[in-house]
Design a protein around this motif. Structure first.
Motif, short mmCIF file in Angstrom:
data_model
loop_
_atom_site.label_atom_id
_atom_site.label_comp_id
_atom_site.label_asym_id
_atom_site.label_seq_id
_atom_site.Cartn_x
_atom_site.Cartn_y
_atom_site.Cartn_z
N LYS A 1 0.83 -1.20 0.00
CA LYS A 1 0.00 0.00 0.00
C LYS A 1 0.86 1.25 0.00
O LYS A 1 1.91 1.30 0.66
N ASP A 2 0.39 2.28 -0.76
CA ASP A 2 1.09 3.55 -0.74
C ASP A 2 0.58 4.41 0.40
O ASP A 2 -0.19 3.94 1.25
N ALA A 3 1.00 5.67 0.44
CA ALA A 3 0.61 6.56 1.54
C ALA A 3 -0.89 6.80 1.59
O ALA A 3 -1.44 7.13 2.65
N ASN A 4 -1.57 6.63 0.45
CA ASN A 4 -3.03 6.85 0.41
C ASN A 4 -3.82 5.57 0.64
O ASN A 4 -5.04 5.57 0.54
N GLY A 5 -3.14 4.48 0.90
CA GLY A 5 -3.84 3.22 1.14
C GLY A 5 -4.15 2.43 -0.11
O GLY A 5 -4.87 1.43 -0.02
N ASN A 6 -3.64 2.85 -1.26
CA ASN A 6 -3.91 2.14 -2.51
C ASN A 6 -2.83 1.08 -2.75
O ASN A 6 -1.65 1.30 -2.48
N LEU A 7 -3.23 -0.07 -3.27
CA LEU A 7 -2.30 -1.13 -3.57
C LEU A 7 -1.48 -0.80 -4.81
O LEU A 7 -2.01 -0.33 -5.82
N GLN A 8 -0.17 -1.06 -4.71
CA GLN A 8 0.71 -0.85 -5.84
C GLN A 8 1.36 -2.17 -6.23
O GLN A 8 1.76 -2.95 -5.37
N ARG A 9 1.45 -2.40 -7.52
CA ARG A 9 2.08 -3.61 -8.04
C ARG A 9 3.54 -3.29 -8.35
O ARG A 9 3.85 -2.48 -9.20
N ILE A 10 4.44 -3.93 -7.60
CA ILE A 10 5.86 -3.60 -7.70
C ILE A 10 6.61 -4.81 -8.25
O ILE A 10 6.52 -5.93 -7.72
#
Length: 288
Positions: free
Chosen positions: A21-30
């Motif tokens: 999760k990023d700072a806004n709570g959204n999932l990021q695909r890394i």
């Protein structure tokens, strides 16, 4: 005895992803491991040890002798190899030949070592009251030059069991009283090999070589400056003490005086070799 050991390690990595999760709570695909890679490591170690011992023990009335002599020889040979490639067209073939030849990386190393030791001990007791013992080691190590390879390290000890004397027989409170002393030498050879030779380092892609026409050129660089006088470090130890037991061994005591002096200390120089020579420091034999 023969100790034989081999190890093989194979590491096959394929591209994969993980989520956080990023700072806004959204999932990021890394992404992780963007390219398929294969690394193989092979290590082999052989150790050969020969140990022979002769023992003699005998009692002659109030006299007692215990003794032995022994010889031990040890040789160690190790070899290591590694290889790696990336650029695999198919994730189904996990073999080095399937990777891109332009990405191949390989290396290898080897080690050899040997020791030859002669050692023994002779002990004499008289009437279980007077004790004398002599021991020795004659050790050879390939760490040092041929004319300084062997070192002789003797030791002697003596003891007097005072509680066994006739004048102590009526001292019921004292169960044991012993006076003892010892003096001996011990050698140390724990430094890097071949410091008595002028050594060179092999530069292979470590930034210490040359670049010609855009290509890295492997070179030999001056390394350790020879120290032909390097030899065994010697520790001289002296110990004198008294020990005893009282009240049916309910109370015991022990008092010791111990002194140790080290000579020909194997240590690195840190100021006498100018840094502009680009030479590594060898282990020197200091006086004490």
């Amino acid at each position: 005895s023969i100790d034989y050991a081999t190890s093989f390690r194979k590491r096959w990595q394929q591209p994969h992803f993980f989520y956080e999760k990023d700072a806004n709570g959204n999932l990021q695909r890394i992404p992780n491991n963007t390219a398929t890679s294969l690394t193989e490591n092979f290590n082999q170690s052989n150790s050969y040890t020969l140990n022979t011992r002769l023992k003699f023990d005998r009692n002659f009335g109030v006299h007692g002798i215990t003794s032995f002599v022994a010889v031990e020889r040890n040789e160690i040979v190790t070899n290591s190899n590694s290889a790696a490639r990336t650029g695999f067209l198919s994730p189904q073939i996990d073999q080095l030949f399937a990777g891109a030849a332009a990405t191949q990386v390989n290396s290898g190393s080897a080690f050899e070592g040997a020791r030859l030791n002669y050692f023994g001990r002779v002990g004499y007791t008289y009437d279980s009251k007077y004790l004398v013992q002599f021991q020795f080691r004659y050790d050879g190590s390939q760490i040092f030059p041929r004319d300084k390879r062997f070192g002789f390290f003797p030791g002697v000890s003596a003891g007097w069991v005072i509680s066994e004397e006739n004048f102590m027989k009526n001292v019921n409170v004292l169960n044991n009283l012993k006076l003892r002393a010892s003096y001996g030498l011990l050698g140390n050879d724990r430094i890097a090999q071949f410091q008595y030779l002028n050594l060179y380092t092999f530069s292979s892609g470590d930034g210490n070589g040359y670049v010609l026409n855009g290509n890295n050129i492997n070179v030999l660089n001056p390394g350790v400056a020879a120290n032909p006088n390097v030899t065994w470090e010697t520790k001289r130890t002296f110990d004198i003490g008294i020990e005893g037991a009282l009240l049916n061994n309910a109370l015991t005591f022990e008092v010791d005086y111990f002194h140790m002096r080290t000579s020909d200390i194997l240590s690195k120089r840190n100021i006498s070799v100018p840094t502009y020579t680009c030479l590594l420091y060898t282990s020197d034999a200091a006086d004490e």
